[in-house]
Design an enzyme around this catalytic site. Structure first.
Site, PDB file in Angstrom:
ATOM      1  N   ARG A 106       5.309  -5.502  24.665  1.00 54.58           N
ATOM      2  CA  ARG A 106       4.220  -4.607  24.280  1.00 54.58           C
ATOM      3  C   ARG A 106       2.976  -4.920  25.092  1.00 54.58           C
ATOM      4  NH1 ARG A 106       1.057  -3.997  18.423  1.00 54.58           N
ATOM      5  NH2 ARG A 106       1.151  -1.734  18.307  1.00 54.58           N
ATOM      6  N   TYR A 128      -8.183 -10.392  14.149  1.00 55.64           N
ATOM      7  CA  TYR A 128      -8.122 -10.189  12.698  1.00 55.64           C
ATOM      8  C   TYR A 128      -7.088 -11.153  12.124  1.00 55.64           C
ATOM      9  CZ  TYR A 128      -3.744  -7.635  13.485  1.00 55.64           C
ATOM     10  OH  TYR A 128      -2.464  -7.291  13.858  1.00 55.64           O
ATOM     11  N   HIS A 175       9.199   0.903  13.858  1.00 51.37           N
ATOM     12  CA  HIS A 175       7.920   0.236  14.112  1.00 51.37           C
ATOM     13  C   HIS A 175       7.456  -0.453  12.839  1.00 51.37           C
ATOM     14  CE1 HIS A 175       4.150  -0.357  16.447  1.00 51.37           C
ATOM     15  NE2 HIS A 175       3.650  -0.484  15.225  1.00 51.37           N
ATOM     16  N   ASP A 208       5.195   1.197  10.184  1.00 50.47           N
ATOM     17  CA  ASP A 208       4.074   0.313  10.542  1.00 50.47           C
ATOM     18  C   ASP A 208       3.775  -0.701   9.442  1.00 50.47           C
ATOM     19  OD1 ASP A 208       2.144  -0.666  12.362  1.00 50.47           O
ATOM     20  OD2 ASP A 208       0.537   0.389  11.317  1.00 50.47           O
ATOM     21  N   ASN A 248      -5.006  -4.111   9.199  1.00 51.72           N
ATOM     22  CA  ASN A 248      -6.352  -3.586   9.478  1.00 51.72           C
ATOM     23  C   ASN A 248      -6.714  -2.339   8.683  1.00 51.72           C
ATOM     24  OD1 ASN A 248      -6.572  -5.556  11.587  1.00 51.72           O
ATOM     25  ND2 ASN A 248      -5.430  -4.167  12.912  1.00 51.72           N
ATOM     26  N   TYR A 254       0.219   0.527  23.648  1.00 56.08           N
ATOM     27  CA  TYR A 254      -0.657   0.915  22.548  1.00 56.08           C
ATOM     28  C   TYR A 254      -2.043   1.154  23.122  1.00 56.08           C
ATOM     29  CZ  TYR A 254      -2.679   0.748  17.793  1.00 56.08           C
ATOM     30  OH  TYR A 254      -3.311   1.049  16.612  1.00 56.08           O
ATOM     31  N   ARG A 289     -10.599  -3.096  20.640  1.00 55.59           N
ATOM     32  CA  ARG A 289     -11.079  -3.829  19.477  1.00 55.59           C
ATOM     33  C   ARG A 289     -10.058  -4.847  18.976  1.00 55.59           C
ATOM     34  NH1 ARG A 289      -8.328  -0.985  15.636  1.00 55.59           N
ATOM     35  NH2 ARG A 289      -7.760   1.135  16.288  1.00 55.59           N
TER      36      ARG A 289
END
Length: 290
Positions: free
Chosen positions: A120, A45, A27, A246, A251, A153, A126
Protein backbone atom coordinates in the site's frame (compact mmCIF):
# COMPACT_ATOMS: atom_id res chain seq x y z
CA UNK A 1 -7.01 5.15 21.67
CA UNK A 2 -7.10 8.86 20.86
CA UNK A 3 -9.88 10.41 22.96
CA UNK A 4 -11.71 12.08 20.05
CA UNK A 5 -11.98 8.86 17.98
CA UNK A 6 -14.75 6.31 18.33
CA UNK A 7 -14.28 2.58 18.99
CA UNK A 8 -15.81 0.09 16.56
CA UNK A 9 -19.50 -0.81 16.91
CA UNK A 10 -19.82 -3.34 19.75
CA UNK A 11 -23.00 -5.02 18.49
CA UNK A 12 -23.49 -4.68 14.73
CA UNK A 13 -26.84 -5.76 13.36
CA UNK A 14 -27.33 -8.94 11.37
CA UNK A 15 -27.63 -7.78 7.75
CA UNK A 16 -30.75 -8.56 5.78
CA UNK A 17 -28.64 -9.07 2.67
CA UNK A 18 -26.94 -12.47 2.45
CA UNK A 19 -23.67 -12.39 0.47
CA UNK A 20 -23.08 -15.13 -2.09
CA UNK A 21 -20.95 -18.16 -1.14
CA UNK A 22 -17.26 -17.32 -1.14
CA UNK A 23 -17.80 -13.59 -0.52
CA UNK A 24 -14.76 -11.50 0.40
CA UNK A 25 -14.55 -8.45 2.64
CA UNK A 26 -11.75 -6.90 0.56
CA UNK A 27 -10.78 -4.02 2.85
CA UNK A 28 -10.41 -4.36 6.61
CA UNK A 29 -7.71 -4.01 9.25
CA UNK A 30 -6.31 -5.51 12.43
CA UNK A 31 -4.94 -3.21 15.12
CA UNK A 32 -2.72 -4.59 17.83
CA UNK A 33 -3.44 -5.59 20.46
CA UNK A 34 -0.94 -2.94 21.42
CA UNK A 35 0.80 -4.94 24.11
CA UNK A 36 1.64 -7.68 21.57
CA UNK A 37 2.04 -5.56 18.43
CA UNK A 38 2.94 -1.99 19.42
CA UNK A 39 1.81 0.93 17.30
CA UNK A 40 4.42 2.80 15.29
CA UNK A 41 6.14 5.70 17.10
CA UNK A 42 5.66 7.91 14.01
CA UNK A 43 1.90 7.24 13.78
CA UNK A 44 -0.52 10.13 13.30
CA UNK A 45 -3.28 8.48 15.33
CA UNK A 46 -3.74 5.74 17.91
CA UNK A 47 -6.71 3.44 17.25
CA UNK A 48 -8.54 1.14 19.61
CA UNK A 49 -7.23 -2.40 19.71
CA UNK A 50 -9.03 -4.46 17.05
CA UNK A 51 -7.47 -7.93 17.12
CA UNK A 52 -7.79 -10.73 14.61
CA UNK A 53 -10.30 -12.65 16.73
CA UNK A 54 -12.81 -9.81 16.53
CA UNK A 55 -12.29 -9.46 12.78
CA UNK A 56 -12.81 -13.15 12.10
CA UNK A 57 -15.92 -13.24 14.30
CA UNK A 58 -17.33 -10.27 12.39
CA UNK A 59 -16.52 -11.95 9.06
CA UNK A 60 -18.57 -14.98 10.03
CA UNK A 61 -21.40 -12.94 11.55
CA UNK A 62 -21.83 -10.82 8.40
CA UNK A 63 -21.87 -13.85 6.13
CA UNK A 64 -18.46 -13.52 4.47
CA UNK A 65 -15.92 -16.29 3.96
CA UNK A 66 -12.68 -14.36 3.41
CA UNK A 67 -10.89 -11.12 4.25
CA UNK A 68 -8.30 -8.92 2.62
CA UNK A 69 -6.48 -7.31 5.56
CA UNK A 70 -4.80 -4.00 4.81
CA UNK A 71 -1.89 -2.63 6.83
CA UNK A 72 -2.85 0.78 8.21
CA UNK A 73 -0.55 3.72 8.90
CA UNK A 74 -0.80 3.38 12.70
CA UNK A 75 1.38 0.25 12.47
CA UNK A 76 3.78 1.86 10.02
CA UNK A 77 6.10 -0.63 8.30
CA UNK A 78 5.85 -3.16 11.11
CA UNK A 79 3.65 -5.82 9.50
CA UNK A 80 3.78 -8.32 12.36
CA UNK A 81 0.12 -7.93 13.38
CA UNK A 82 -0.93 -8.34 9.76
CA UNK A 83 1.23 -11.43 9.18
CA UNK A 84 0.06 -12.98 12.46
CA UNK A 85 -3.58 -12.54 11.41
CA UNK A 86 -2.90 -14.03 7.97
CA UNK A 87 -1.16 -17.05 9.43
CA UNK A 88 -4.06 -17.61 11.81
CA UNK A 89 -6.64 -17.30 9.02
CA UNK A 90 -4.92 -19.65 6.60
CA UNK A 91 -6.46 -19.54 3.13
CA UNK A 92 -9.34 -17.38 4.37
CA UNK A 93 -7.29 -14.16 4.27
CA UNK A 94 -4.85 -12.26 2.10
CA UNK A 95 -2.86 -9.18 3.05
CA UNK A 96 -1.69 -5.77 1.87
CA UNK A 97 1.57 -4.71 3.52
CA UNK A 98 3.43 -1.42 3.95
CA UNK A 99 7.16 -1.66 3.34
CA UNK A 100 10.16 0.65 3.12
CA UNK A 101 12.80 1.13 0.44
CA UNK A 102 15.24 -1.18 2.20
CA UNK A 103 12.91 -4.20 2.03
CA UNK A 104 14.72 -7.30 0.80
CA UNK A 105 13.37 -9.93 -1.57
CA UNK A 106 13.63 -12.68 1.02
CA UNK A 107 11.45 -10.62 3.38
CA UNK A 108 8.89 -10.14 0.63
CA UNK A 109 8.91 -13.85 -0.13
CA UNK A 110 8.27 -14.64 3.56
CA UNK A 111 5.30 -12.27 3.53
CA UNK A 112 4.07 -13.87 0.31
CA UNK A 113 4.16 -17.25 2.02
CA UNK A 114 2.00 -15.79 4.82
CA UNK A 115 -0.54 -14.49 2.30
CA UNK A 116 0.52 -10.95 1.42
CA UNK A 117 -0.27 -10.09 -2.19
CA UNK A 118 0.16 -6.31 -2.38
CA UNK A 119 1.77 -3.22 -0.89
CA UNK A 120 0.00 0.00 0.00
CA UNK A 121 1.16 3.49 -0.94
CA UNK A 122 -0.54 6.13 1.20
CA UNK A 123 -0.71 9.72 -0.10
CA UNK A 124 -3.20 11.11 2.42
CA UNK A 125 -1.17 13.93 3.92
CA UNK A 126 -2.91 14.00 7.30
CA UNK A 127 -2.07 10.32 7.85
CA UNK A 128 1.52 9.96 6.65
CA UNK A 129 4.61 12.00 5.94
CA UNK A 130 5.48 12.59 2.29
CA UNK A 131 7.62 9.97 0.53
CA UNK A 132 9.53 10.67 -2.70
CA UNK A 133 7.92 9.01 -5.72
CA UNK A 134 11.26 7.39 -6.59
CA UNK A 135 11.07 5.36 -3.37
CA UNK A 136 7.66 4.01 -4.33
CA UNK A 137 8.85 3.18 -7.85
CA UNK A 138 11.77 1.19 -6.44
CA UNK A 139 9.40 -0.76 -4.19
CA UNK A 140 7.05 -1.35 -7.12
CA UNK A 141 9.83 -2.95 -9.15
CA UNK A 142 10.65 -5.30 -6.27
CA UNK A 143 7.12 -6.50 -5.67
CA UNK A 144 6.28 -6.85 -9.38
CA UNK A 145 8.56 -9.91 -9.55
CA UNK A 146 6.24 -11.67 -7.07
CA UNK A 147 3.10 -10.92 -9.07
CA UNK A 148 1.82 -8.53 -6.40
CA UNK A 149 -0.16 -5.36 -7.03
CA UNK A 150 -0.23 -1.90 -5.46
CA UNK A 151 -3.01 -0.36 -3.37
CA UNK A 152 -3.04 3.45 -3.40
CA UNK A 153 -4.84 5.74 -0.98
CA UNK A 154 -5.31 9.39 -1.88
CA UNK A 155 -7.92 12.14 -1.78
CA UNK A 156 -9.71 13.48 -4.83
CA UNK A 157 -7.92 16.83 -4.90
CA UNK A 158 -4.58 15.05 -5.34
CA UNK A 159 -5.55 12.81 -8.27
CA UNK A 160 -4.49 15.13 -11.08
CA UNK A 161 -1.00 15.51 -9.60
CA UNK A 162 -0.68 11.76 -8.95
CA UNK A 163 -1.90 10.52 -12.34
CA UNK A 164 1.49 10.59 -14.14
CA UNK A 165 3.02 8.62 -11.26
CA UNK A 166 0.20 6.04 -11.29
CA UNK A 167 0.78 5.46 -14.99
CA UNK A 168 4.43 4.61 -14.26
CA UNK A 169 3.62 1.75 -11.90
CA UNK A 170 4.39 -1.68 -13.41
CA UNK A 171 1.64 -3.66 -11.65
CA UNK A 172 -2.14 -3.67 -11.29
CA UNK A 173 -3.34 -0.82 -9.05
CA UNK A 174 -6.27 -0.78 -6.63
CA UNK A 175 -7.56 2.62 -5.53
CA UNK A 176 -8.97 2.79 -2.02
CA UNK A 177 -12.47 4.18 -1.44
CA UNK A 178 -13.14 5.48 -4.99
CA UNK A 179 -10.35 8.02 -4.61
CA UNK A 180 -12.36 9.76 -1.86
CA UNK A 181 -14.57 11.95 -4.06
CA UNK A 182 -16.30 15.09 -2.81
CA UNK A 183 -19.85 13.72 -2.62
CA UNK A 184 -21.39 17.19 -2.54
CA UNK A 185 -20.24 17.79 -6.14
CA UNK A 186 -22.17 14.87 -7.62
CA UNK A 187 -21.28 12.02 -9.97
CA UNK A 188 -21.10 14.17 -13.10
CA UNK A 189 -18.72 16.76 -11.66
CA UNK A 190 -15.39 16.96 -13.53
CA UNK A 191 -13.48 15.91 -10.41
CA UNK A 192 -15.18 12.50 -10.18
CA UNK A 193 -15.26 12.11 -13.94
CA UNK A 194 -11.46 12.53 -13.92
CA UNK A 195 -11.31 9.41 -11.76
CA UNK A 196 -13.70 7.59 -14.09
CA UNK A 197 -11.52 8.50 -17.07
CA UNK A 198 -8.46 7.21 -15.24
CA UNK A 199 -10.09 3.78 -15.02
CA UNK A 200 -11.33 3.98 -18.60
CA UNK A 201 -7.88 4.74 -19.95
CA UNK A 202 -5.94 2.30 -17.74
CA UNK A 203 -7.23 -1.26 -17.70
CA UNK A 204 -4.82 -2.18 -14.89
CA UNK A 205 -6.52 0.16 -12.38
CA UNK A 206 -9.22 -1.19 -10.05
CA UNK A 207 -11.29 0.56 -7.38
CA UNK A 208 -12.84 -0.25 -4.03
CA UNK A 209 -16.42 0.98 -3.69
CA UNK A 210 -16.05 1.20 0.07
CA UNK A 211 -16.28 3.62 2.99
CA UNK A 212 -19.57 5.45 2.48
CA UNK A 213 -19.38 6.35 6.17
CA UNK A 214 -16.29 8.48 5.47
CA UNK A 215 -17.67 10.18 2.39
CA UNK A 216 -21.36 10.74 3.09
CA UNK A 217 -22.95 14.05 4.00
CA UNK A 218 -26.41 12.53 4.51
CA UNK A 219 -25.12 9.80 6.82
CA UNK A 220 -26.58 6.48 7.96
CA UNK A 221 -28.42 4.26 7.67
CA UNK A 222 -28.34 4.21 3.88
CA UNK A 223 -25.62 6.72 2.96
CA UNK A 224 -27.91 7.68 0.10
CA UNK A 225 -25.65 10.35 -1.36
CA UNK A 226 -22.72 7.93 -1.82
CA UNK A 227 -24.71 5.12 -3.45
CA UNK A 228 -24.80 6.74 -6.95
CA UNK A 229 -20.99 7.01 -6.99
CA UNK A 230 -20.49 3.37 -6.03
CA UNK A 231 -23.19 2.12 -8.39
CA UNK A 232 -21.72 4.13 -11.27
CA UNK A 233 -18.32 2.46 -10.82
CA UNK A 234 -19.79 -1.03 -10.41
CA UNK A 235 -21.76 -0.58 -13.64
CA UNK A 236 -18.90 0.93 -15.65
CA UNK A 237 -16.14 -1.37 -14.36
CA UNK A 238 -17.88 -4.59 -13.30
CA UNK A 239 -14.68 -6.66 -13.41
CA UNK A 240 -12.48 -4.15 -11.56
CA UNK A 241 -14.54 -3.24 -8.49
CA UNK A 242 -14.10 -4.56 -4.94
CA UNK A 243 -16.06 -4.01 -1.73
CA UNK A 244 -14.97 -3.94 1.92
CA UNK A 245 -16.18 -2.91 5.36
CA UNK A 246 -13.08 -0.92 6.42
CA UNK A 247 -13.56 -2.43 9.88
CA UNK A 248 -12.71 -1.24 12.54
CA UNK A 249 -13.22 2.17 10.89
CA UNK A 250 -10.23 4.12 12.26
CA UNK A 251 -10.36 7.89 12.74
CA UNK A 252 -14.15 8.11 12.82
CA UNK A 253 -15.40 11.00 14.96
CA UNK A 254 -18.98 11.83 13.92
CA UNK A 255 -20.48 8.34 14.08
CA UNK A 256 -19.42 4.71 14.10
CA UNK A 257 -21.09 2.70 11.33
CA UNK A 258 -23.08 -0.44 11.93
CA UNK A 259 -21.28 -3.05 9.82
CA UNK A 260 -24.51 -4.93 9.24
CA UNK A 261 -25.98 -1.74 7.84
CA UNK A 262 -22.99 -1.33 5.52
CA UNK A 263 -23.58 -4.83 4.14
CA UNK A 264 -27.19 -3.93 3.45
CA UNK A 265 -26.01 -1.16 1.11
CA UNK A 266 -24.45 -3.74 -1.24
CA UNK A 267 -27.61 -4.60 -3.23
CA UNK A 268 -28.17 -0.89 -3.82
CA UNK A 269 -24.81 -0.53 -5.55
CA UNK A 270 -24.81 -3.98 -7.21
CA UNK A 271 -28.51 -4.61 -7.76
CA UNK A 272 -28.48 -8.08 -9.36
CA UNK A 273 -26.99 -11.44 -8.51
CA UNK A 274 -24.45 -11.37 -11.35
CA UNK A 275 -22.99 -8.01 -10.32
CA UNK A 276 -22.90 -9.07 -6.66
CA UNK A 277 -21.06 -12.25 -7.61
CA UNK A 278 -18.40 -10.29 -9.49
CA UNK A 279 -18.04 -7.61 -6.80
CA UNK A 280 -17.84 -9.91 -3.79
CA UNK A 281 -16.45 -13.19 -5.14
CA UNK A 282 -15.04 -13.29 -8.66
CA UNK A 283 -13.07 -10.04 -8.63
CA UNK A 284 -11.32 -10.42 -5.24
CA UNK A 285 -10.61 -14.11 -5.86
CA UNK A 286 -9.01 -13.30 -9.22
CA UNK A 287 -6.87 -10.55 -7.73
CA UNK A 288 -5.85 -12.13 -4.41
CA UNK A 289 -6.28 -15.90 -4.64
CA UNK A 290 -5.42 -16.84 -8.23
Amino acid sequence: MDPDYLPFHPNPSKPSYVPPPGAVDAHCHVFGPGDAFPYAPERKYTPCDAPKERLFALRDFLGFERNVIVQASCHGRDNRALVDALQSAGDKARGVAVVGPDIQLDELRAMHEAGVRAVRFNFVKRLVDATPKEVFLDIAEKIASLGWHIVVYFEAQDLEELTPFLKQLPTPIVVDHMGRPDIAKGVQHPDFQRFVRLLEENANIWTKVSCPERLSLSGPPGYDDVVPFSRHLVERFPDRALWGTDWPHPNMKSHMPDDGGLVDVIPRIAPDAASQQRLLVDNPLRLYWS
